[in-house]
Design a protein around this motif. Structure first.
Motif, short mmCIF file in Angstrom:
data_model
loop_
_atom_site.label_atom_id
_atom_site.label_comp_id
_atom_site.label_asym_id
_atom_site.label_seq_id
_atom_site.Cartn_x
_atom_site.Cartn_y
_atom_site.Cartn_z
N SER A 109 27.14 0.08 -12.61
CA SER A 109 28.00 0.11 -13.80
C SER A 109 27.66 -1.02 -14.77
O SER A 109 27.95 -0.95 -15.95
N PHE A 110 27.02 -2.08 -14.25
CA PHE A 110 26.64 -3.19 -15.14
C PHE A 110 25.44 -2.82 -16.01
O PHE A 110 25.25 -3.38 -17.07
N PHE A 113 29.89 10.10 -16.11
CA PHE A 113 29.16 9.40 -15.05
C PHE A 113 29.34 7.89 -15.20
O PHE A 113 29.64 7.19 -14.23
N ALA A 114 29.21 7.41 -16.45
CA ALA A 114 29.39 5.98 -16.70
C ALA A 114 30.81 5.54 -16.33
O ALA A 114 31.01 4.47 -15.74
N GLN A 115 31.79 6.40 -16.65
CA GLN A 115 33.18 6.06 -16.31
C GLN A 115 33.37 5.99 -14.79
O GLN A 115 34.09 5.12 -14.28
N LEU A 116 32.70 6.92 -14.07
CA LEU A 116 32.85 6.95 -12.61
C LEU A 116 32.29 5.66 -11.99
O LEU A 116 32.90 5.08 -11.09
N MET A 117 31.13 5.21 -12.51
CA MET A 117 30.52 3.98 -11.99
C MET A 117 31.44 2.79 -12.28
O MET A 117 31.67 1.93 -11.43
N GLU A 118 31.94 2.76 -13.50
CA GLU A 118 32.85 1.68 -13.90
C GLU A 118 34.09 1.69 -13.00
O GLU A 118 34.58 0.64 -12.58
N GLY A 119 34.57 2.90 -12.68
CA GLY A 119 35.73 3.04 -11.81
C GLY A 119 35.48 2.44 -10.43
O GLY A 119 36.37 1.82 -9.85
N ALA A 120 34.25 2.60 -9.93
CA ALA A 120 33.92 2.03 -8.62
C ALA A 120 34.05 0.52 -8.67
O ALA A 120 34.62 -0.10 -7.76
N LYS A 121 33.54 -0.07 -9.76
CA LYS A 121 33.62 -1.52 -9.90
C LYS A 121 35.07 -1.97 -9.91
O LYS A 121 35.46 -2.91 -9.19
N VAL A 122 35.89 -1.28 -10.73
CA VAL A 122 37.30 -1.67 -10.84
C VAL A 122 38.02 -1.52 -9.50
O VAL A 122 38.80 -2.38 -9.10
N ALA A 123 37.69 -0.40 -8.78
CA ALA A 123 38.35 -0.20 -7.49
C ALA A 123 38.03 -1.34 -6.53
O ALA A 123 38.90 -1.83 -5.81
N PHE A 124 36.76 -1.78 -6.53
CA PHE A 124 36.38 -2.91 -5.68
C PHE A 124 37.13 -4.17 -6.07
O PHE A 124 37.65 -4.89 -5.21
N ILE A 125 37.19 -4.43 -7.39
CA ILE A 125 37.86 -5.65 -7.84
C ILE A 125 39.33 -5.62 -7.44
O ILE A 125 39.84 -6.56 -6.81
N VAL A 126 39.99 -4.50 -7.76
CA VAL A 126 41.42 -4.41 -7.45
C VAL A 126 41.65 -4.50 -5.95
O VAL A 126 42.48 -5.28 -5.47
N GLY A 127 40.87 -3.72 -5.18
CA GLY A 127 41.07 -3.67 -3.73
C GLY A 127 40.82 -5.01 -3.08
O GLY A 127 41.68 -5.55 -2.38
#
Lengths: 272, 298
Positions: free
Chosen positions: B40-41, B82-96
């Motif tokens: 996502s970066f 697709f870009a949103q999905l990758m970004e979502g993975a990053k956010v999920a990791f940060i939040v979790g």
């Protein structure tokens, strides 16, 4: 003169020590039941003694040891160390007292923190009492390891408890107890978890330490033979009451109380 | 040398962990999601059009199904899914991870103090834990969000952490209670160690593995709460997350018209929480030898 003084003031003096455990009143049961763990104990331990306390399980001998370490407080009675009362020690006074009085615990598998190395375990008393600097502490720890028979000390320094045998662990526990050069050591059945040959080795070690540093030992055991082997004075405790107290030869050879006679008869006699 | 000891323990645990099919699956899934989060970066660097939040394909006016240009299609304003999905993975990791970390630190410290000190301190801390534990965290978050408007993602992380420490502290407390009466703690007390030293030097290393185990379960619940909050429209509006993507599908009325938009974030949420859950289960077996199969025991 000084010699005389030492004779007069025992290192440890117990006057009428009583310890009562009581179950508090709960919603379902009114009132309380109490268990008398120790009943009016009077003892005096002279400097340089190896004082044996013999009794069966549940007789209150471990409780007495824990009282001496201030891990618990007596319900009644006065405890004196070198003539001064230790009943109400707190904070700094308690810390100073504990640096002079140490304990060897029963189970070497439970008394060492599995996550700390041997070095960390032995250094802890020195660190918390702020004795010496980094290098002198290390030297002292290695020297103490040598003293307790873990030679060369350097080799054991960085090991962990799970890499040592039961006897070696107990030697580490003894090293932790003597590293502060205490005046008085409570040994709570230090050999009951170990086999007989190791036990004899440890008895010899305790005697060596006693002679080398002139420490006073309070040796708690259920084994009259061990007490006879190691101690110069013996007290027999039964249901929280001291039933017999005197020099070990006298207690063993001329027991007065029926319970002591019973204990002596219960010793296995081996004739090869 | 001290490091070696921990390394040795870690390697031993790792061997058991990786032999476990649950652990293996969990790790593989987790690595896939990590790669997604890292990618996502780089995606927005390719072309500003692929920025998950602000990148709009100028040629597209409505939601488009997958194409060569947009692998998962676009949303109704032309942003790349697709870009949103990758970004979502990053956010999920940060939040979790962030909220699990905060709640574990809080829960472990409070649990150790409560168990070791006992008495009135214990009672006060545990009653506080009980009160927070029975509060439904999603409902509380919804109420707070509707009172104070939309939260920034870090405040959400923090609130989830605050809501989730009590269960951890109860477990750690019971461990501390049993450790407290172990002879090595008394030995250290006799040596003159202070309570703080005993708690952090003797009790902490012994409860740490358990704390890590609970951390994996906390990650799962934090991700789910954040997703639910975002889907209901109370998430951080300036931040793309999987829950937010679901919220946009719903709000723009594409719920049943655009499966290429609806399904990926839903599947990702399920699989990421599953992977952390599997990690936790496998770690449980490492920590508790009774759960292991006979031949693995040593």
């Amino acid at each position: 003169m000084i010699e005389n003084d030492n004779k007069l003031t025992p290192i440890i003096e117990l006057n009428g020590i009583t310890k009562e455990y009581c179950a508090k009143a709960t919603f379902f049961s009114k009132g309380y039941t109490s268990v008398m763990a120790l009943d009016n104990i009077n003892l005096a331990i002279q400097k340089g003694d190896i004082f044996g306390l013999v009794g069966q399980s549940g007789s209150g001998k471990t409780t007495l040891g824990r009282l001496l370490l201030k891990l618990e407080s007596p319900t009644k009675g006065i405890m004196k160390f070198n003539g001064k009362s230790i009943n109400d020690l707190k904070g700094k006074g308690l810390k100073t007292y504990r640096s002079k009085v140490q304990m060897i615990f029963q189970d070497p598998y439970q008394s060492l923190n599995p996550h700390l190395s041997i070095a960390e375990t032995i250094l802890e008393p020195l660190i918390v009492n702020k004795i010496g600097d980094h290098n002198s502490r290390k030297e002292k720890a290695i020297e103490t390891l040598d003293t307790v028979g873990l030679t060369p000390g350097k080799e054991y320094y960085d090991r962990y408890p799970h890499q040592l045998s039961g006897g070696q662990r107990q030697r580490v526990a003894i090293a932790r107890a003597i590293v502060l050069d205490p005046e008085f050591i409570v040994a709570d059945e230090p050999t009951s978890m170990l086999d007989a040959t190791i036990a004899i080795q440890l008895f010899k070690l305790l005697q060596q330490i006693k002679e080398k540093y002139n420490m006073t030992f309070f040796f708690i055991t259920h084994n009259l033979a061990a007490a006879k082997y190691l101690c110069n004075k013996i007290a027999v405790i039964h249901n929280g009451i001291i039933v017999e107290n005197g020099p070990s030869d006298q207690v063993i050879q001329h027991p007065e109380h029926p319970y002591t006679k019973q204990l002596i008869q219960a010793q296995p006699k081996l004739n090869f | 040398m001290a490091k070696n000891h921990y390394l040795e323990r870690f390697q031993k645990g790792w061997k058991i962990f990786i032999l476990n099919p649950l652990g293996k699956t969990g790790i593989i899934l987790l690595i896939i999601f990590m790669l997604m989060a890292i990618s996502s970066f780089f995606i927005p660097l390719l072309d500003p059009m692929y920025d998950p939040m602000t990148g709009i394909d100028p040629l597209i006016k409505e939601s488009m199904p997958p194409s060569f240009q947009h692998w998962l299609g676009t949303d109704n304003v032309g942003r790349d899914l697709f870009a949103q999905l990758m970004e979502g993975a990053k956010v999920a990791f940060i939040v979790g991870l962030a909220s699990a970390f905060v709640s574990i630190v809080l829960g472990t410290i409070i649990g150790m103090i409560s168990g070791y000190v006992g008495g009135i301190t214990d009672r006060i801390l545990m009653r506080a834990a009980d009160i927070i534990m029975i509060m439904p965290s999603l409902v509380v978050l919804l109420i707070l969000a509707s009172l104070f408007g939309q939260f920034n993602i870090w405040i959400i992380v923090f609130i989830i952490a605050i809501m989730r420490w009590p269960a951890v502290s109860r477990v750690i407390r019971s461990q501390a209670l049993s450790l407290k009466s172990r002879p090595f703690i008394e030995a250290s007390k006799v040596a003159g160690a202070s309570d703080i030293r005993i708690i952090f030097r003797h009790i902490l290393p012994n409860v740490l593995p358990l704390a890590f185990l609970y951390m994996t379960f906390r990650v799962t619940s934090a991700i789910l709460v954040e997703a639910a909050l975002s889907f209901l429209g109370f998430g951080d509006p300036s931040q793309v997350s999987w829950g937010m993507m679901l919220q946009w599908v719903w709000k723009s009325g594409h719920m049943f018209q655009a499966p290429y938009w609806l399904l990926p974030p839903g599947i990702c949420i399920s699989l990421l929480t599953l992977s952390f859950y599997l990690l936790g289960r496998a770690m449980d077996e490492v920590l508790d030898p009774r759960l292991r199969k006979e031949e693995e025991r040593k």
